[in-house]
Design a protein around this motif. Sequence first.
Motif, PDB file in Angstrom:
ATOM      1  N   GLY A  12       0.835  -1.208   0.000  1.00  0.00           N
ATOM      2  CA  GLY A  12       0.000   0.000   0.000  1.00  0.00           C
ATOM      3  C   GLY A  12       0.858   1.241   0.000  1.00  0.00           C
ATOM      4  N   PHE A  13       0.209   2.361  -0.223  1.00  0.00           N
ATOM      5  CA  PHE A  13       0.918   3.638  -0.308  1.00  0.00           C
ATOM      6  C   PHE A  13       1.517   4.002   1.056  1.00  0.00           C
ATOM      7  N   MET A  14       2.499   4.910   1.003  1.00  0.00           N
ATOM      8  CA  MET A  14       3.083   5.439   2.249  1.00  0.00           C
ATOM      9  C   MET A  14       1.954   5.961   3.147  1.00  0.00           C
ATOM     10  N   ILE A  51      20.213   6.841   2.085  1.00  0.00           N
ATOM     11  CA  ILE A  51      20.319   6.109   0.809  1.00  0.00           C
ATOM     12  C   ILE A  51      19.913   7.033  -0.343  1.00  0.00           C
ATOM     13  N   PHE A  52      18.792   7.727  -0.173  1.00  0.00           N
ATOM     14  CA  PHE A  52      18.315   8.615  -1.244  1.00  0.00           C
ATOM     15  C   PHE A  52      19.249   9.816  -1.434  1.00  0.00           C
ATOM     16  N   LYS A  53      19.886  10.237  -0.333  1.00  0.00           N
ATOM     17  CA  LYS A  53      20.742  11.428  -0.415  1.00  0.00           C
ATOM     18  C   LYS A  53      22.136  11.089  -0.956  1.00  0.00           C
ATOM     19  N   THR A  81       5.766  -3.941   3.523  1.00  0.00           N
ATOM     20  CA  THR A  81       6.614  -3.527   2.402  1.00  0.00           C
ATOM     21  C   THR A  81       6.570  -2.006   2.200  1.00  0.00           C
ATOM     22  N   GLY A  82       7.537  -1.487   1.472  1.00  0.00           N
ATOM     23  CA  GLY A  82       7.543  -0.064   1.133  1.00  0.00           C
ATOM     24  C   GLY A  82       6.518   0.214   0.032  1.00  0.00           C
ATOM     25  N   GLY A  83       6.023   1.439   0.001  1.00  0.00           N
ATOM     26  CA  GLY A  83       4.958   1.803  -0.940  1.00  0.00           C
ATOM     27  C   GLY A  83       5.322   1.674  -2.412  1.00  0.00           C
ATOM     28  N   GLY A  84       6.632   1.592  -2.718  1.00  0.00           N
ATOM     29  CA  GLY A  84       7.041   1.596  -4.122  1.00  0.00           C
ATOM     30  C   GLY A  84       7.289   0.218  -4.714  1.00  0.00           C
ATOM     31  N   ILE A  85       7.068  -0.835  -3.942  1.00  0.00           N
ATOM     32  CA  ILE A  85       7.423  -2.171  -4.463  1.00  0.00           C
ATOM     33  C   ILE A  85       6.627  -2.560  -5.704  1.00  0.00           C
TER      34      ILE A  85
HETATM   35  C1  S3P Z   1       8.553   4.533  -0.662  1.00  0.00           C
HETATM   36  C2  S3P Z   1       7.912   4.238   0.524  1.00  0.00           C
HETATM   37  C3  S3P Z   1       8.627   4.141   1.813  1.00  0.00           C
HETATM   38  C4  S3P Z   1      10.104   3.763   1.572  1.00  0.00           C
HETATM   39  C5  S3P Z   1      10.730   4.715   0.603  1.00  0.00           C
HETATM   40  C6  S3P Z   1      10.024   4.706  -0.771  1.00  0.00           C
HETATM   41  C7  S3P Z   1       7.723   4.670  -1.898  1.00  0.00           C
HETATM   42  O1  S3P Z   1       8.027   3.139   2.635  1.00  0.00           O
HETATM   43  O2  S3P Z   1      10.193   2.456   1.095  1.00  0.00           O
HETATM   44  O3  S3P Z   1      10.709   6.009   1.147  1.00  0.00           O
HETATM   45  O4  S3P Z   1       8.267   4.677  -3.005  1.00  0.00           O
HETATM   46  O5  S3P Z   1       6.474   4.748  -1.760  1.00  0.00           O
HETATM   47  P1  S3P Z   1       6.578   3.308   3.351  1.00  0.00           P
HETATM   48  O6  S3P Z   1       5.524   2.938   2.337  1.00  0.00           O
HETATM   49  O7  S3P Z   1       6.624   2.329   4.474  1.00  0.00           O
HETATM   50  O8  S3P Z   1       6.464   4.723   3.796  1.00  0.00           O
END
Ligand code: S3P
Length: 177
Positions: A12-14, A51-53, A81-85
């Motif tokens: 799901g989304f952040m 990591i992003f920086k 999981t992170g929102g971008g998977i």
């Molecule tokens: C991201 C969501 C973050 C983290 C990263 C990228 C995304 O996790 O993985 O900042 O691309 O949506 P959360 O969904 O737990 O905030």
Amino acid sequence: MNILKSNIVLIGFMGTGKTSTGRIIARRMKRKFVDTDELIEEDAGLSIKEIFKKKDEKYFRKIEKKVIKIVSDKKNLVISTGGGIIKYPVNIKRLKKNGVVVALLSDEKVILRRVSTQKDKRPLLNSGNRAQDQKRLRELLQKRLPLYFEAADYVVDASRLAPAQAAKKILCVLKKD
Ligand code: S3P
């Protein structure tokens, strides 16, 4: 697949409450809880913000894929999981091998409120300019929402649910099947 024996994967989304909800589900089911963002930080030896920086999003996604591959091979986990998977179908394919995928949804207002805390974990929405971050959030949400639906075995709207209530709802849905 016996749902209660497979991994329970929250996507799901952040700001939709995946981590807090996942921890509660794990406690209730007496299972191990893993958060892919935490595993990424461990692997990189850097925080998500760093990591992003210091590196870039590409580097982050590479470690994310690696970590997902590792947890996907295990069983009996609750995985947040992170929102971008969902950007990469291979992640979903792997997670589904041993897992049932539950998407948590929240409306934009709720997400906005939640992501304004814990900004370090969300460099994608932390430009320092509120209006710009809001625009980006809207764009990302629009792009990603269909992907969460496509990937999910179950969808739970958690906009008006505290993590404990969302956990209860998810367990109810899973036990019904
Ligand atoms: C991201 C969501 C973050 C983290 C990263 C990228 C995304 O996790 O993985 O900042 O691309 O949506 P959360 O969904 O737990 O905030």
